[in-house]
Design a protein around this motif. Structure first.
Motif, PDB file in Angstrom:
ATOM      1  N   SER A  60     -27.386  18.209  27.703  1.00 48.86           N
ATOM      2  CA  SER A  60     -26.300  17.732  28.562  1.00 48.86           C
ATOM      3  C   SER A  60     -26.118  18.672  29.737  1.00 48.86           C
ATOM      4  O   SER A  60     -26.582  19.822  29.724  1.00 48.86           O
ATOM      5  CB  SER A  60     -24.994  17.617  27.766  1.00 48.86           C
ATOM      6  OG  SER A  60     -24.591  18.877  27.266  1.00 48.86           O
ATOM      7  N   THR A  61     -25.423  18.167  30.749  1.00 46.59           N
ATOM      8  CA  THR A  61     -25.156  18.951  31.945  1.00 46.59           C
ATOM      9  C   THR A  61     -23.945  18.369  32.652  1.00 46.59           C
ATOM     10  O   THR A  61     -23.529  17.239  32.374  1.00 46.59           O
ATOM     11  CB  THR A  61     -26.374  18.956  32.889  1.00 46.59           C
ATOM     12  OG1 THR A  61     -26.174  19.909  33.932  1.00 46.59           O
ATOM     13  CG2 THR A  61     -26.589  17.582  33.523  1.00 46.59           C
ATOM     14  N   ILE A 116     -22.580  17.316  36.386  1.00 45.60           N
ATOM     15  CA  ILE A 116     -23.075  17.003  37.728  1.00 45.60           C
ATOM     16  C   ILE A 116     -21.898  16.862  38.685  1.00 45.60           C
ATOM     17  O   ILE A 116     -20.907  16.188  38.381  1.00 45.60           O
ATOM     18  CB  ILE A 116     -23.887  15.686  37.697  1.00 45.60           C
ATOM     19  CG1 ILE A 116     -25.074  15.827  36.728  1.00 45.60           C
ATOM     20  CG2 ILE A 116     -24.380  15.320  39.098  1.00 45.60           C
ATOM     21  CD1 ILE A 116     -25.841  14.535  36.506  1.00 45.60           C
ATOM     22  N   LYS A 117     -22.012  17.498  39.832  1.00 45.94           N
ATOM     23  CA  LYS A 117     -20.953  17.423  40.844  1.00 45.94           C
ATOM     24  C   LYS A 117     -21.096  16.139  41.644  1.00 45.94           C
ATOM     25  O   LYS A 117     -21.509  16.136  42.812  1.00 45.94           O
ATOM     26  CB  LYS A 117     -21.023  18.648  41.755  1.00 45.94           C
ATOM     27  CG  LYS A 117     -20.779  19.971  41.042  1.00 45.94           C
ATOM     28  CD  LYS A 117     -20.939  21.154  41.982  1.00 45.94           C
ATOM     29  CE  LYS A 117     -20.744  22.475  41.249  1.00 45.94           C
ATOM     30  NZ  LYS A 117     -20.951  23.641  42.149  1.00 45.94           N
ATOM     31  N   VAL A 131     -23.665   8.722  39.591  1.00 50.35           N
ATOM     32  CA  VAL A 131     -24.659   9.076  38.571  1.00 50.35           C
ATOM     33  C   VAL A 131     -25.191   7.817  37.890  1.00 50.35           C
ATOM     34  O   VAL A 131     -26.400   7.671  37.665  1.00 50.35           O
ATOM     35  CB  VAL A 131     -24.051  10.036  37.539  1.00 50.35           C
ATOM     36  CG1 VAL A 131     -25.085  10.375  36.456  1.00 50.35           C
ATOM     37  CG2 VAL A 131     -23.555  11.310  38.213  1.00 50.35           C
ATOM     38  N   GLU A 162     -20.051  14.459  33.260  1.00 50.72           N
ATOM     39  CA  GLU A 162     -20.834  15.083  32.207  1.00 50.72           C
ATOM     40  C   GLU A 162     -21.894  14.085  31.756  1.00 50.72           C
ATOM     41  O   GLU A 162     -21.574  12.975  31.333  1.00 50.72           O
ATOM     42  CB  GLU A 162     -19.973  15.480  31.016  1.00 50.72           C
ATOM     43  CG  GLU A 162     -20.788  16.176  29.923  1.00 50.72           C
ATOM     44  CD  GLU A 162     -19.949  16.632  28.751  1.00 50.72           C
ATOM     45  OE1 GLU A 162     -20.509  17.273  27.839  1.00 50.72           O
ATOM     46  OE2 GLU A 162     -18.731  16.352  28.744  1.00 50.72           O
ATOM     47  N   ALA A 215     -32.080  18.723  34.097  1.00 50.51           N
ATOM     48  CA  ALA A 215     -31.830  19.660  35.198  1.00 50.51           C
ATOM     49  C   ALA A 215     -32.215  19.048  36.536  1.00 50.51           C
ATOM     50  O   ALA A 215     -31.519  19.250  37.554  1.00 50.51           O
ATOM     51  CB  ALA A 215     -32.607  20.952  34.954  1.00 50.51           C
ATOM     52  N   LYS A 236     -29.663  16.396  37.738  1.00 54.17           N
ATOM     53  CA  LYS A 236     -28.524  17.110  38.325  1.00 54.17           C
ATOM     54  C   LYS A 236     -28.834  17.595  39.742  1.00 54.17           C
ATOM     55  O   LYS A 236     -28.069  17.336  40.694  1.00 54.17           O
ATOM     56  CB  LYS A 236     -28.142  18.296  37.440  1.00 54.17           C
ATOM     57  CG  LYS A 236     -27.091  19.238  38.043  1.00 54.17           C
ATOM     58  CD  LYS A 236     -26.832  20.398  37.087  1.00 54.17           C
ATOM     59  CE  LYS A 236     -25.967  21.468  37.754  1.00 54.17           C
ATOM     60  NZ  LYS A 236     -24.594  20.991  38.009  1.00 54.17           N
ATOM     61  N   SER A 237     -29.981  18.260  39.896  1.00 57.24           N
ATOM     62  CA  SER A 237     -30.305  18.831  41.207  1.00 57.24           C
ATOM     63  C   SER A 237     -30.634  17.758  42.239  1.00 57.24           C
ATOM     64  O   SER A 237     -30.312  17.904  43.425  1.00 57.24           O
ATOM     65  CB  SER A 237     -31.463  19.826  41.082  1.00 57.24           C
ATOM     66  OG  SER A 237     -32.639  19.185  40.643  1.00 57.24           O
ATOM     67  N   GLU A 249     -27.349  16.426  43.417  1.00 63.60           N
ATOM     68  CA  GLU A 249     -26.538  17.400  44.149  1.00 63.60           C
ATOM     69  C   GLU A 249     -27.209  17.925  45.403  1.00 63.60           C
ATOM     70  O   GLU A 249     -26.545  18.207  46.407  1.00 63.60           O
ATOM     71  CB  GLU A 249     -26.189  18.571  43.225  1.00 63.60           C
ATOM     72  CG  GLU A 249     -25.253  18.189  42.094  1.00 63.60           C
ATOM     73  CD  GLU A 249     -24.923  19.356  41.171  1.00 63.60           C
ATOM     74  OE1 GLU A 249     -23.996  19.221  40.362  1.00 63.60           O
ATOM     75  OE2 GLU A 249     -25.609  20.410  41.277  1.00 63.60           O
TER      76      GLU A 249
END
Length: 302
Positions: free
Chosen positions: A8-9, A11-12, A18, A101, A136, A139-140, A143
């Motif tokens: 899990s991560t 994310i902004k 998302v 999340e 990961a 997320k990146s 963002e």
């Protein structure tokens, strides 16, 4: 048995952003570390039935799996089932401050012995590093628009690929052992043996074995690492496999068993080794039948 990986991560980005990103399987498939291609993309209006073909290469061999969305709950969850391999579930939870999340679960049912699993399935057995890298990168990408984990890691592969078979021969145990201790017999006519050096005690016997797979010439050194007359011997190949040839009384004659065990160093080698085993199963059965016929001719059983 189910093998489950969960990562899990946070994310902004808003949950809607998302969810929209994950609604196109191209985005998360290409988010896996390493190079891959996505084709045959078919996005359905309500999400369920959306599918795509994910392709990559392992040791130069193209591997393909097709994913299909089986469950889609807007801004909450997407469940994607692979044609060969795991069920991947994306779960989204909105956070204060417009964050999200994201939890990703990969669940794989492992029922068949590994030797029966084709290379496609081995490719689909995602490792923890694969899932972690994909999460990961999702997320990146959301963002920053870039991957943070661009390259695939050399995942270790701890499971053993095994082939084994046996045959009953109408001949005495000592006669069968004397025949099969020769590598030109137990490895069969498709393998060329050279530089054979035998020892009186059997252990330490060495030779070169040459053969072809898909037209590619291969060569390795073998050494007998264990040797018990009229019982069994073990031959270790420099390229990896360990072979065990065993004889024992059975059904009024001799039961001859041959087994090979290979522990690949990574998923790519596992895919190739499993493919080779699968391709050669028929030839190995014919090889045992040939040894049986030769042994029985020698003893006049036929």
């Amino acid at each position: 048995m189910t093998r489950t990986i969960l990562r899990s991560t946070v994310i902004k980005a808003p949950v809607e952003t998302v969810f929209t990103f994950l609604s196109d399987p191209t985005n998360w498939m290409t988010a896996f570390p390493g190079d891959s291609d996505v084709t045959n993309l078919d996005i359905r209006p309500d999400g369920v039935g959306t599918s795509a073909r994910w392709s990559a290469k392992a040791w130069g061999i193209p591997m393909h799996v097709t994913h299909e969305y089986r469950e889609v709950m807007p801004n909450k969850r997407i469940v994607s089932k692979a044609s060969v391999g795991p069920v991947i579930t994306f779960s989204l939870e909105p956070l204060n401050g417009s964050g999200t999340e994201l939890a990703v679960e990969s669940a794989l049912e492992i029922d068949a012995p590994l030797v029966r699993v084709p290379a496609q399935a081995l490719f689909a057995r995602l490792t923890e590093d694969d899932i972690q890298g994909m999460v990961a990168n999702v997320k990146s990408l959301l963002e920053t628009g870039k991957k943070t984990v661009p390259h695939a890691s050399e995942a270790k592969f701890s499971q053993t690929l095994t082939w084994s078979d046996s045959v009953t021969i109408a001949a005495a145990v000592e006669d069968v052992f004397e025949l099969v201790k020769d590598p030109r017999v137990w490895l069969g006519p498709d393998v060329q043996i050279s530089d054979l050096v035998t020892t009186p005690e059997g252990v330490g016997t060495t030779f070169q074995a040459s053969w072809k797979v898909l037209g590619i010439p291969l060569k390795t050194t073998h050494e007998y690492t264990e040797y018990v007359p009229k019982s069994h011997f073990t031959s270790k190949a420099a390229l990896g496999p360990v072979f065990r040839v065993e004889v024992a009384p059975g059904d009024g004659g001799t039961r001859l068993s041959i087994r090979s065990d290979t522990v690949p160093r990574n998923m790519a080698e596992a895919a190739v080794d499993a493919l080779i085993i699968k391709m050669s199963e028929r030839g190995q059965a014919q090889q045992l039948a040939g040894i049986k016929a030769k042994a029985e001719r020698r003893t006049g059983a036929l």
